[in-house]
Design a protein around this motif. Structure first.
Motif, PDB file in Angstrom:
ATOM      1  N   ILE A 221       0.847  -1.194   0.000  1.00 29.29           N
ATOM      2  CA  ILE A 221       0.000   0.000   0.000  1.00 29.29           C
ATOM      3  C   ILE A 221       0.882   1.242   0.000  1.00 29.29           C
ATOM      4  N   GLY A 222       0.660   2.112  -0.974  1.00 27.60           N
ATOM      5  CA  GLY A 222       1.356   3.392  -0.998  1.00 27.60           C
ATOM      6  C   GLY A 222       0.621   4.400  -0.130  1.00 27.60           C
ATOM      7  N   PHE A 223       1.358   5.353   0.402  1.00 31.71           N
ATOM      8  CA  PHE A 223       0.756   6.371   1.263  1.00 31.71           C
ATOM      9  C   PHE A 223       1.241   7.748   0.830  1.00 31.71           C
ATOM     10  N   ILE A 224       0.289   8.642   0.535  1.00 28.86           N
ATOM     11  CA  ILE A 224       0.634  10.029   0.175  1.00 28.86           C
ATOM     12  C   ILE A 224       0.401  10.902   1.396  1.00 28.86           C
ATOM     13  N   GLU A 225       1.477  11.482   1.897  1.00 32.81           N
ATOM     14  CA  GLU A 225       1.428  12.260   3.131  1.00 32.81           C
ATOM     15  C   GLU A 225       0.837  13.645   2.893  1.00 32.81           C
ATOM     16  N   GLY A 226       0.382  14.279   3.991  1.00 25.14           N
ATOM     17  CA  GLY A 226      -0.076  15.655   3.935  1.00 25.14           C
ATOM     18  C   GLY A 226       1.027  16.613   4.352  1.00 25.14           C
ATOM     19  N   ALA A 253      10.495   2.770   2.480  1.00 25.88           N
ATOM     20  CA  ALA A 253      10.442   4.221   2.310  1.00 25.88           C
ATOM     21  C   ALA A 253       9.894   4.620   0.947  1.00 25.88           C
ATOM     22  N   GLU A 254      10.088   3.782  -0.075  1.00 26.43           N
ATOM     23  CA  GLU A 254       9.635   4.128  -1.422  1.00 26.43           C
ATOM     24  C   GLU A 254       8.110   4.215  -1.518  1.00 26.43           C
ATOM     25  N   LEU A 255       7.401   3.595  -0.560  1.00 24.34           N
ATOM     26  CA  LEU A 255       5.938   3.633  -0.590  1.00 24.34           C
ATOM     27  C   LEU A 255       5.365   4.834   0.160  1.00 24.34           C
ATOM     28  N   LEU A 256       6.227   5.691   0.709  1.00 21.98           N
ATOM     29  CA  LEU A 256       5.787   6.915   1.378  1.00 21.98           C
ATOM     30  C   LEU A 256       6.145   8.099   0.491  1.00 21.98           C
ATOM     31  N   ALA A 257       5.135   8.751  -0.052  1.00 20.48           N
ATOM     32  CA  ALA A 257       5.345   9.870  -0.976  1.00 20.48           C
ATOM     33  C   ALA A 257       4.921  11.179  -0.315  1.00 20.48           C
ATOM     34  N   GLU A 258       5.722  12.203  -0.483  1.00 17.75           N
ATOM     35  CA  GLU A 258       5.436  13.497   0.133  1.00 17.75           C
ATOM     36  C   GLU A 258       4.324  14.219  -0.622  1.00 17.75           C
TER      37      GLU A 258
END
Length: 380
Positions: A221-226, A253-258
């Motif tokens: 699961i990818g996660f796009i942060e706020g 870490a690659e699945l956490l996008a800013e």
């Protein structure tokens, strides 16, 4: 930028039997039945509202006067009756009881127009009921914030509501507090001791959404942060990571996008995640604006949603039901939070006028996991 939302009573109707100040002939009656006098919004009373809502007159009065010590279900019933009957408060009488009408400032720099529109709708509805004036100031950087605070002070505001992300700005809140102006922060996870607040449990909401994706069989699961300056964004990220860890899944870490809660940042983050090999089977976006961007990026790449990719969001703004497919998201009662913010700031204003000092209250409202068509079980 400065905008004003003024509230006040409607103009009084012309006396019966006159036209432009001249007597007019009475219309012939066509029935011998007595006429029933129809109530106008000006003649609807709090007692009428209370009867319609099935509550006591005291409860109806508390809701209309912005008292926050009324349950959400009763509050919504009373507000629905106010709308159905077209009730208009007697602002002249109210100003005598409250020692003058209040003037509330709203200081914002929110990048999500959908979120801000919902919040302002609630604030303006409640301010209209309460007979208050709302002054809105937009700002950006620190210098702009200081200038906006100064304009609100010069305009004579009695209290200020601060939506995200400024709700977490110690500079802005500190300046208002130093001038003795009550502040209500909207959607902050860590309100300052002197600031009242209204929010949801962002951590619990993000956990619920992450569990939902896990139950659908997704593990990559990818996660796009706020915006990292916004405390709820930090909580949503931490909740995602904690829930994945509890499931025994390490998140690389690659699945956490800013992201920054903006549509444009959502496009860049989704492009980054969807370029991975293997790409994630689901993307959890920290708000609906970025989820809309992720869906646009996926459609542009020819990916089927939810057949090849599930996408979920957070907030449940009106945008969520205009997307295709409709967005699974966490419903944050943003309009109700706007109403509650006005009630909280009026409560603090009244306390100060009457010489009472209480610890600021923190109201936590319920969230809802709304399941729509953008998320589905992982394809075998």
């Amino acid at each position: 930028m400065r905008a004003y939302a003024l509230t006040g009573g409607a103009a009084a109707p012309a006396p019966a039997g006159t036209l432009g100040g001249r007597p007019r002939a009475a219309a012939p009656r066509t029935s011998s039945m007595p006429e029933r006098k129809r109530k106008t919004p000006a003649t609807v009373t709090i007692l009428d509202v209370a009867r319609h809502a099935g509550v006591s007159a005291m409860t109806a009065s508390r809701v209309i006067n912005g008292n926050t010590r009324v349950g959400a279900e009763l509050r919504e019933r009373v507000l629905a009756s106010v709308q159905a009957l077209g009730y208009r408060p007697n602002l002249a009488g109210r100003s005598l009881r409250t020692r003058g009408s209040a003037r509330i400032g709203v200081l914002y720099s929110n990048p999500s127009a959908a979120y801000l529109n919902e919040l302002m709708l609630g604030m303006l509805e409640q301010s209209s009921l309460s007979g208050t004036q709302v002054l809105v100031e937009k700002c950006a950087g620190l210098q702009s914030q200081r200038a906006a605070v100064q304009r609100l002070v010069e305009a004579g505001v009695d209290g200020v509501i601060v939506p995200p992300p400024l709700c977490d700005s110690p500079h802005t809140i500190g300046e208002l507090d130093a001038r003795g102006i009550p502040v209500v922060a909207v959607a902050t996870a860590t309100p300052l001791p002197q600031v009242a607040s209204v929010r949801i449990d962002d951590y619990a909401g993000a956990r619920a959404m992450t569990r939902h994706l896990l139950e659908l069989g997704h593990s990559r699961i990818g996660f796009i942060e706020g915006d990292p300056r916004h405390t709820p964004a930090q909580l949503r990220r931490q909740a995602f990571l904690d829930t994945m860890a509890e499931a025994g899944i390490e998140v690389p870490a690659e699945l956490l996008a800013e992201g920054m809660f903006t549509y444009r940042s959502g496009l860049a983050a989704a492009r980054q995640l969807l370029a991975l090999q293997p790409r994630p089977s689901a993307i959890f976006c920290s708000n609906d604006d970025m989820a809309a961007a992720a869906m646009a990026m996926a459609h542009g790449m020819g990916l089927r949603i939810p057949g090849e990719l599930s996408i979920v969001g957070f907030d449940d703004t009106p945008m969520a039901t205009t997307l295709w497919p409709e967005l699974t998201t966490i419903r944050q009662p943003v309009t109700a939070m706007g109403k509650a913010a006005v009630s909280l700031v009026l409560e603090r204003i009244r306390d100060r006028r009457e010489g009472r000092e209480h610890a600021p209250r923190h109201q936590v409202m319920k969230f809802t996991l709304v399941k729509r068509q953008s998320a589905a079980a992982l394809a075998p």
